[in-house]
Motif scaffolding. Structure first.
Motif, short mmCIF file in Angstrom:
data_model
loop_
_atom_site.label_atom_id
_atom_site.label_comp_id
_atom_site.label_asym_id
_atom_site.label_seq_id
_atom_site.Cartn_x
_atom_site.Cartn_y
_atom_site.Cartn_z
N LEU A 1 18.70 -0.97 2.36
CA LEU A 1 18.31 -1.96 3.38
C LEU A 1 16.87 -2.43 3.17
CD1 LEU A 1 19.92 -0.41 6.59
CD2 LEU A 1 20.68 -2.42 5.32
N ALA A 2 15.99 -1.48 2.83
CA ALA A 2 14.60 -1.86 2.57
C ALA A 2 14.51 -2.80 1.37
CB ALA A 2 13.76 -0.61 2.33
N ALA A 3 15.24 -2.47 0.31
CA ALA A 3 15.20 -3.28 -0.91
C ALA A 3 15.81 -4.65 -0.70
CB ALA A 3 15.92 -2.54 -2.05
N ILE A 4 16.93 -4.72 0.02
CA ILE A 4 17.59 -6.01 0.21
C ILE A 4 16.74 -6.91 1.10
CG2 ILE A 4 18.99 -5.43 2.24
CD1 ILE A 4 20.06 -7.56 -0.77
N GLY A 5 15.97 -6.31 2.00
CA GLY A 5 15.05 -7.09 2.82
C GLY A 5 14.00 -7.77 1.97
N ILE A 6 13.49 -7.05 0.97
CA ILE A 6 12.48 -7.59 0.07
C ILE A 6 13.09 -8.65 -0.86
CG2 ILE A 6 10.92 -7.02 -1.83
CD1 ILE A 6 10.03 -6.06 0.98
N VAL A 7 14.22 -8.34 -1.44
CA VAL A 7 14.89 -9.25 -2.37
C VAL A 7 15.28 -10.54 -1.65
CG1 VAL A 7 16.96 -9.59 -3.80
CG2 VAL A 7 15.72 -7.41 -3.89
N ASN A 8 15.74 -10.41 -0.41
CA ASN A 8 16.19 -11.57 0.36
C ASN A 8 15.05 -12.55 0.65
OD1 ASN A 8 18.45 -12.80 1.92
ND2 ASN A 8 17.07 -12.47 3.66
N LYS A 9 13.82 -12.04 0.65
CA LYS A 9 12.66 -12.91 0.89
C LYS A 9 12.19 -13.61 -0.39
CE LYS A 9 10.80 -10.28 4.82
NZ LYS A 9 11.91 -9.33 4.96
N GLY A 10 12.87 -13.33 -1.51
CA GLY A 10 12.54 -14.00 -2.76
C GLY A 10 11.58 -13.26 -3.65
N PHE A 11 11.20 -12.04 -3.26
CA PHE A 11 10.30 -11.25 -4.10
C PHE A 11 11.06 -10.61 -5.26
CE2 PHE A 11 8.09 -11.05 0.08
CZ PHE A 11 6.87 -11.61 -0.31
N ASN A 12 10.40 -10.43 -6.37
CA ASN A 12 10.98 -9.72 -7.51
C ASN A 12 10.43 -8.29 -7.56
OD1 ASN A 12 12.49 -11.94 -8.56
ND2 ASN A 12 10.59 -12.78 -9.41
N LEU A 13 11.33 -7.33 -7.76
CA LEU A 13 10.88 -5.94 -7.85
C LEU A 13 10.29 -5.68 -9.22
CD1 LEU A 13 13.85 -4.01 -6.14
CD2 LEU A 13 11.83 -5.05 -5.10
N ASP A 14 9.26 -4.85 -9.25
CA ASP A 14 8.61 -4.47 -10.51
C ASP A 14 9.59 -3.69 -11.36
OD1 ASP A 14 6.99 -3.64 -12.56
OD2 ASP A 14 5.74 -2.31 -11.34
N GLU A 15 9.90 -4.19 -12.56
CA GLU A 15 10.87 -3.52 -13.43
C GLU A 15 10.39 -2.15 -13.87
OE1 GLU A 15 11.95 -5.95 -16.72
OE2 GLU A 15 12.80 -7.55 -15.48
N GLY A 16 9.07 -1.97 -13.96
CA GLY A 16 8.53 -0.68 -14.38
C GLY A 16 8.66 0.39 -13.31
N ASN A 17 8.63 0.00 -12.04
CA ASN A 17 8.75 0.95 -10.93
C ASN A 17 9.32 0.23 -9.72
OD1 ASN A 17 8.53 3.14 -9.20
ND2 ASN A 17 6.45 3.66 -9.82
N PRO A 18 10.63 -0.07 -9.76
CA PRO A 18 11.24 -0.89 -8.70
C PRO A 18 11.19 -0.26 -7.32
CG PRO A 18 12.92 0.07 -10.14
CD PRO A 18 11.61 0.32 -10.79
N ALA A 19 11.35 1.05 -7.24
CA ALA A 19 11.33 1.70 -5.92
C ALA A 19 9.95 1.59 -5.29
CB ALA A 19 11.74 3.16 -6.06
N ALA A 20 8.90 1.77 -6.09
CA ALA A 20 7.53 1.68 -5.56
C ALA A 20 7.25 0.28 -5.03
CB ALA A 20 6.53 2.04 -6.66
N SER A 21 7.76 -0.74 -5.73
CA SER A 21 7.49 -2.11 -5.31
C SER A 21 8.18 -2.44 -3.99
CB SER A 21 7.91 -3.10 -6.40
OG SER A 21 9.29 -3.04 -6.66
N VAL A 22 9.32 -1.79 -3.70
CA VAL A 22 9.99 -1.99 -2.41
C VAL A 22 9.05 -1.56 -1.28
CG1 VAL A 22 11.86 -1.18 -0.91
CG2 VAL A 22 12.34 -1.74 -3.30
N PHE A 23 8.46 -0.39 -1.42
CA PHE A 23 7.56 0.13 -0.39
C PHE A 23 6.31 -0.75 -0.26
CE2 PHE A 23 10.23 3.72 -1.09
CZ PHE A 23 10.11 4.56 0.01
N LYS A 24 5.74 -1.14 -1.38
CA LYS A 24 4.49 -1.89 -1.35
C LYS A 24 4.70 -3.29 -0.79
CE LYS A 24 0.33 -2.70 -4.06
NZ LYS A 24 -0.38 -2.42 -5.33
N LEU A 25 5.79 -3.96 -1.18
CA LEU A 25 6.06 -5.30 -0.68
C LEU A 25 6.44 -5.29 0.80
CD1 LEU A 25 8.04 -6.69 -3.74
CD2 LEU A 25 5.79 -7.46 -2.96
#
Length: 391
Positions: free
Chosen positions: A237-261
Motif C-alpha cells: 500500500l505504501a509503495a502503490i501510493g508512491i507509484v500512483n503519484k508518478g514517482f519512480n522507485l530507486d532501482e538500487g534500493n526500491p524499498a528505501a525510496s518508498v519510505f523516503k518519498l
C-alpha cells in the motif's frame, strides 16, 4: 481437545513471520509493486492462500508426529533427512550472510554509520541473545517486539503515502496484469528454505505436539502467515501510493525510496529501523532453524544447541565482514531454497500417509491436493531458476 495456549503459539508465529520478513522480502514487494501496480494485490492474495496451504501441511504433520522434519524424512527414506538438513543448513548459512549485511545497511541508514560497523553491532546483538541462559524465551520476546514495531512503522508509512484504496481493492480482485514469476518468488520468499520449518520446530521445543493440539497448531500456522502478510500488504500500500503519484522507485534500493518519498528524511530513518528489524530477526530465525535441523543427529549438538547457534551466527558474520555480500553465493542459495520447499513438502505429504510415522491420523484430502499443486508450481520455479543460472 486441549485449551489453546497463545503464548507459545505467538512465539512460533512471530519467529516464522519475522524470519520471512527480511531484506529480500522488502525489496521484492517494492519491485513487484512498481512493475505491476495495483494488480500486485491479486498476487499477494494468491500467495497468502498458497503460503497457508504449505504451513498447515507442514505444521500439522510435525505436530502429529512430534518429530522435526529431518527425522520424519529419515523415517520415510533412510538418509533423506540428512540430505534435507544439508540443504536447509547450507541455504540458511548463505542467506544469513545477506541478512547480516542488511542489518548493517539498516543501522547505516538509521544512524549514518558505516554499514560494516552496523553489521558488526548487529552481529554482537544476535550473539548476545543466544549467550543468555534463557535464549529461546528471549528470542520469542525479541521476535514479537520487533515484529509489532515493524508493522506499526509500516502502517504509518502506508497512511502517509495515501494509497488509492479503491483501485487497489478492484484490481486485487480483477487484475489487469499478472506475473507468474512474481507469485512464485514471493511464495518462495515467505515459506521457502528454512522459513517453512521455523515456527513448527519452535512449537516442538515448547512441547506442543500430538493430535489433541491440532486446533492450536492450525491457529499458529494461520497467525504466522497473517503476520507476514500484514507486513507485505502495508508495504504494498505504501509503495502503490508512491507509484500512483508518478514517482519512480530507486532501482538500487526500491524499498528505501518508498519510505523516503512517503515521509522525507524521517521516512528514510524509519526505513533504517525497519530494515534492521527485518534483517536481525531473520538472522536469529535462520540460525535457530538451521541448527534445529542437525541437533537430532548427535547428542552433543542437542546438549550444546545454543553454542552451535552462536558459532553459526559468528561464521556468517565473519564471512560477511571478510568478503562482503557474496552475490553469486546468494543467487545460488536462492535457487537452492526454491528447491527445498517442493522437496520438503513432498516428504511431508508422503509421510502423512505412512501409518508407521503418523499412526491413525488422516491428513485432510483438500490439504493433500492443494499441497501437490504448490509442489508442482514451486518445482517449475526451481527448474526455471536453475536453467537461467546454467545458461
Amino acid at each position: 481437545m486441549k485449551p489453546i495456549n497463545w503464548r507459545p503459539l505467538l512465539g512460533a508465529a512471530f519467529l516464522m513471520a519475522t524470519s520471512a520478513i527480511g531484506p529480500g522480502f522488502l525489496t521484492q514487494t517494492a519491485v513487484f509493486t512498481a512493475q505491476l501496480g495495483a494488480s500486485f494485490g491479486f498476487i499477494i492474495l494468491l500467495s497468502i492462500i498458497l503460503d497457508t496451504i504449505v504451513q498447515l501441511n507442514i505444521w500439522r504433520i510435525i505436530a502429529v508426529t512430534g518429530l522435526p522434519a529431518q527425522q520424519i524424512a529419515n523415517k520415510l527414506f533412510k538418509g533423506l533427512g540428512y540430505f534435507i538438513a544439508f540443504l536447509v543448513f547450507l541455504g540458511g548459512l548463505a542467506f544469513n550472510i545477506g541478512n547480516i549485511g542488511g542489518a548493517g545497511l539498516g543501522l547505516a541508514a538509521l544512524f549514518g554509520i558505516d554499514s560494516q560497523y552496523g553489521a558488526v553491532i548487529s552481529l554482537l546483538i544476535a550473539l548476545a541473545i543466544f549467550i543468555y541462559k534463557e535464549a529461546t524465551k528471549l528470542m520469542d520476546i525479541f521476535a514479537k517486539s520487533l515484529g509489532i514495531l515493524m508493522i506499526a512503522l509500516m502502517l504509518y508509512v502506508a497512511i502517509t503515502s495515501a494509497p488509492p484504496l479503491r483501485e487497489v481493492v478492484i484490481k486485487s480482485l480483477a487484475p489487469t496484469h499478472f506475473d507468474f514469476t512474481a507469485l512464485l518468488t514471493i511464495v518462495g520468499g515467505t515459506v521457502g528454505g528454512y522459513i517453512t520449518f521455523a515456527g513448527a520446530h519452535r512449537l516442538l521445543d515448547t512441547g506442543i505436539s500430538g493430535t489433541s493440539q491440532l486446533a492450536s497448531v492450525n491457529r499458529g500456522a494461520a497467525s504466522a502467515i497473517g503476520i507476514a502478510s500484514i507486513m507485505r500488504i502495508l508495504l504494498f500500500l505504501a509503495a502503490i501510493g508512491i507509484v500512483n503519484k508518478g514517482f519512480n522507485l530507486d532501482e538500487g534500493n526500491p524499498a528505501a525510496s518508498v519510505f523516503k518519498l512517503a515521509s522525507g528524511e524521517f521516512g528514510h530513518k524509519l526505513f533504517g529501523l525497519v530494515m534492521w528489524s527485518a534483517a536481525i530477526t531473520s538472522v536469529i530465525g535462520s540460525a535457530y532453524t538451521s541448527i534445529s535441523f542437525i541437533r537430532s543427529f548427535h547428542p552433543l549438538v542437542e546438549k550444546f544447541q545454543q553454542h552451535f547457534i552462536i558459532v553459526f551466527i559468528l561464521i556468517s558474520g565473519l564471512i560477511f565482514i571478510r568478503f562482503g555480500q557474496p552475490v553469486k553465493t546468494l543467487i545460488i542459495a536462492g535457487a537452492l531454497n526454491g528447491l527445498i520447499l517442493p522437496i520438503s513438502l513432498s516428504v511431508i505429504l508422503l509421510a502423512s500417509y505412512k501409518r508407521k510415522i503418523v499412526g491413525h491420523y488422516k491428513q485432510p484430502s483438500w490439504l493433500t491436493i492443494t499441497g501437490i499443486i504448490v509442489i508442482l508450481l514451486m518445482s517449475w520455479m526451481g527448474y526455471k531458476t536453475i536453467s537461467e543460472l546454467l545458461n
